[in-house]
Design an enzyme around this catalytic site. Structure first.
Site, PDB file in Angstrom:
ATOM      1  N   CYS A 138     -10.721  -2.363   2.975  1.00 20.46           N
ATOM      2  CA  CYS A 138     -10.802  -2.401   1.508  1.00 20.46           C
ATOM      3  C   CYS A 138     -12.132  -2.959   0.993  1.00 20.46           C
ATOM      4  O   CYS A 138     -12.739  -2.412   0.061  1.00 20.46           O
ATOM      5  CB  CYS A 138      -9.652  -3.245   0.963  1.00 20.46           C
ATOM      6  SG  CYS A 138      -9.368  -4.778   1.859  1.00 20.46           S
TER       7      CYS A 138
ATOM      8  N   HIS B 132     -10.350  -7.204  -5.442  1.00 14.55           N
ATOM      9  CA  HIS B 132     -11.385  -7.964  -4.732  1.00 14.55           C
ATOM     10  C   HIS B 132     -12.686  -7.932  -5.535  1.00 14.55           C
ATOM     11  O   HIS B 132     -12.990  -6.940  -6.194  1.00 14.55           O
ATOM     12  CB  HIS B 132     -11.694  -7.317  -3.372  1.00 14.55           C
ATOM     13  CG  HIS B 132     -10.610  -7.456  -2.347  1.00 14.55           C
ATOM     14  ND1 HIS B 132      -9.447  -8.160  -2.546  1.00 14.55           N
ATOM     15  CD2 HIS B 132     -10.529  -6.971  -1.082  1.00 14.55           C
ATOM     16  CE1 HIS B 132      -8.708  -8.103  -1.431  1.00 14.55           C
ATOM     17  NE2 HIS B 132      -9.339  -7.378  -0.541  1.00 14.55           N
TER      18      HIS B 132
ATOM     19  N   ARG C   2     -10.724   2.949  13.558  1.00 20.87           N
ATOM     20  CA  ARG C   2     -11.921   3.136  12.721  1.00 20.87           C
ATOM     21  C   ARG C   2     -13.217   3.310  13.505  1.00 20.87           C
ATOM     22  O   ARG C   2     -14.078   4.073  13.105  1.00 20.87           O
ATOM     23  CB  ARG C   2     -12.094   1.940  11.768  1.00 20.87           C
ATOM     24  CG  ARG C   2     -11.134   1.965  10.626  1.00 20.87           C
ATOM     25  CD  ARG C   2     -11.392   0.789   9.707  1.00 20.87           C
ATOM     26  NE  ARG C   2     -10.272   0.619   8.812  1.00 20.87           N
ATOM     27  CZ  ARG C   2      -9.838  -0.552   8.381  1.00 20.87           C
ATOM     28  NH1 ARG C   2     -10.448  -1.670   8.752  1.00 20.87           N
ATOM     29  NH2 ARG C   2      -8.812  -0.606   7.582  1.00 20.87           N
TER      30      ARG C   2
ATOM     31  N   VAL D 246       0.836  -1.208   0.000  1.00 21.28           N
ATOM     32  CA  VAL D 246       0.000   0.000   0.000  1.00 21.28           C
ATOM     33  C   VAL D 246       0.868   1.254   0.000  1.00 21.28           C
ATOM     34  O   VAL D 246       0.587   2.221  -0.718  1.00 21.28           O
ATOM     35  CB  VAL D 246      -0.973  -0.007   1.208  1.00 21.28           C
ATOM     36  CG1 VAL D 246      -1.756   1.291   1.277  1.00 21.28           C
ATOM     37  CG2 VAL D 246      -1.928  -1.190   1.118  1.00 21.28           C
TER      38      VAL D 246
ATOM     39  N   ARG E  22      14.598  -1.990   9.316  1.00 25.15           N
ATOM     40  CA  ARG E  22      14.976  -2.988   8.320  1.00 25.15           C
ATOM     41  C   ARG E  22      14.951  -2.412   6.898  1.00 25.15           C
ATOM     42  O   ARG E  22      15.764  -2.748   6.059  1.00 25.15           O
ATOM     43  CB  ARG E  22      13.989  -4.161   8.405  1.00 25.15           C
ATOM     44  CG  ARG E  22      14.588  -5.527   8.298  1.00 25.15           C
ATOM     45  CD  ARG E  22      13.569  -6.625   8.617  1.00 25.15           C
ATOM     46  NE  ARG E  22      12.299  -6.163   9.184  1.00 25.15           N
ATOM     47  CZ  ARG E  22      11.151  -6.117   8.520  1.00 25.15           C
ATOM     48  NH1 ARG E  22      11.092  -6.489   7.274  1.00 25.15           N
ATOM     49  NH2 ARG E  22      10.049  -5.695   9.114  1.00 25.15           N
TER      50      ARG E  22
END
Ligand code: 3JM
Length: 334
Positions: free
Chosen positions: A129, A242, A100, A15, A40
């Site tokens: 999503c 999706h 949310r 994303v 990292r």
């Protein structure tokens, strides 16, 4: 034109990478873009509008002079670092489920409830999503007739689990072709040649958390605490985008013809619905696109005011990065 200092937290994930592309493609008014990730990934280089940017380690001190921080590094990172970003004066657009359902946090799909952006107290949440893709299609119908009930089955691609999900599926495909043993790590079972009716963790009520996100988020975004949603979320061996089979019951009758007209006039949605010519939305062709696609629009033969349709959308784009950038665009409209 005012320019903004923007930070992307989780810049090296699927994303995060898409956010960089969407910001560049939409020419978001950026003065300075900061790419943040774990230690990292710090030091990795990406180009933005021809300029080389080096990924910095995300710390609580990363947000000095940042106006807008786009978070997409998982819920625990959001919980740990978003308050520091708000403290430093940034507005956070958070992609995770961390905030949310917090009543002080607007949950926004710009095609549905753009005005809610204004109600923020430092954090605006980007919905799940699968919820976003469904609501882009439900909104134009809802504005014509209130929707009482939604029954939805999702067909969610490997990319819903990020870059690691996609590579697990392609690795399984290559291992299968080479006659080697298939490696299962991220998903509960082998995804290649399979369907897994299990996304996120199971709750006490028998539904998964992903399914309950659709129930709760739909009510909050639509501003209708009475709309009922009956979801089944399934992981399918698709790489990206999706799909959702949706059945609705409305207060007023919506004929397929009327639905087609309402869908066709809706922002962010394209109708592909010509079965005689094999025209219907499919994930292979929705991948990488901004819009969601709706087709297979037909009357529910079992219900007076029922309608069936099929919606497909790229969940890394409209389901995540694009929706977050559209929220930021709404925010800077002033
Ligand atoms: C989609 O590690 C995490 O916290 C991410 C879990 C996750 C979520 C979530 O709950 O934030 C993976 C994929 C979502 C989502 O958008 O709800």
């Amino acid at each position: 034109m005012k320019l903004y200092n923007v930070a992307v937290a989780g810049a090296t994930g699927a994303v995060g990478e898409e956010m960089r592309e969407v910001l560049e493609a939409r020419d978001f008014p950026i003065a300075n873009l900061k790419l943040l990730a774990s230690s990292r990934s710090a030091g990795k280089k990406f180009s933005y509008k021809g300029e080389e940017l080096v990924v910095e380690e995300l710390t609580k001190d990363s947000f000095k002079d940042v106006d807008i921080a786009l978070f997409s590094a998982g819920g625990s990172i959001s919980k740990e670092f978003a308050p520091a970003a708000v403290e430093a004066g940034a507005v956070v657009v958070d992609n995770s489920s961390a905030f949310r359902m917090d009543e002080n946090v607007p949950l926004v799909v710009p095609e549905v409830n753009p005005a809610d952006v204004r109600k923020h107290n430092g954090i605006i949440a980007n919905p799940n999503c699968t919820t976003i893709i469904m609501l882009v299609a439900l909104k134009p119908l809802y504005d014509y007739s209130r929707i009482k009930r939604v029954v939805v089955s999702s067909y969610q691609s490997a990319s819903g689990a990020g870059a690691k999900g996609m590579s697990e599926l392609t690795d399984q495909m290559q291992a299968f072709a080479a006659g080697k043993e298939l490696h299962v790590e991220h998903f509960a079972y082998q995804l290649l040649f399979n369907l897994i009716p299990h996304i996120d963790v199971f709750q006490d009520n028998g539904y998964t958390k992903e399914e309950m996100k659709m129930v709760h988020e739909t009510r909050k975004i639509m501003g209708d605490m009475d709309i009922t949603v009956s979801p089944t979320c399934v992981r399918v061996p698709v790489l990206r985008a999706h799909s959702e089979a949706i059945n609705i019951e409305t207060e007023k009758k919506i004929t397929p013809e009327k639905a087609r007209e309402l869908f066709a006039g809706a922002p962010g949605l394209q109708v592909i619905d010509d079965p005689a010519n094999k025209a219907y939305p499919m994930p292979l062709f929705a991948a990488g696109q901004d819009d969601c696609f709706v087709g297979r629009i037909r009357e529910d033969l079992s219900l007076e005011n029922g309608l069936n349709f099929w919606v497909v959308g790229d969940q890394i784009r409209k389901g995540a990065a694009l929706n977050a950038v559209q929220i930021a665009e709404e925010l800077v409209k002033g």
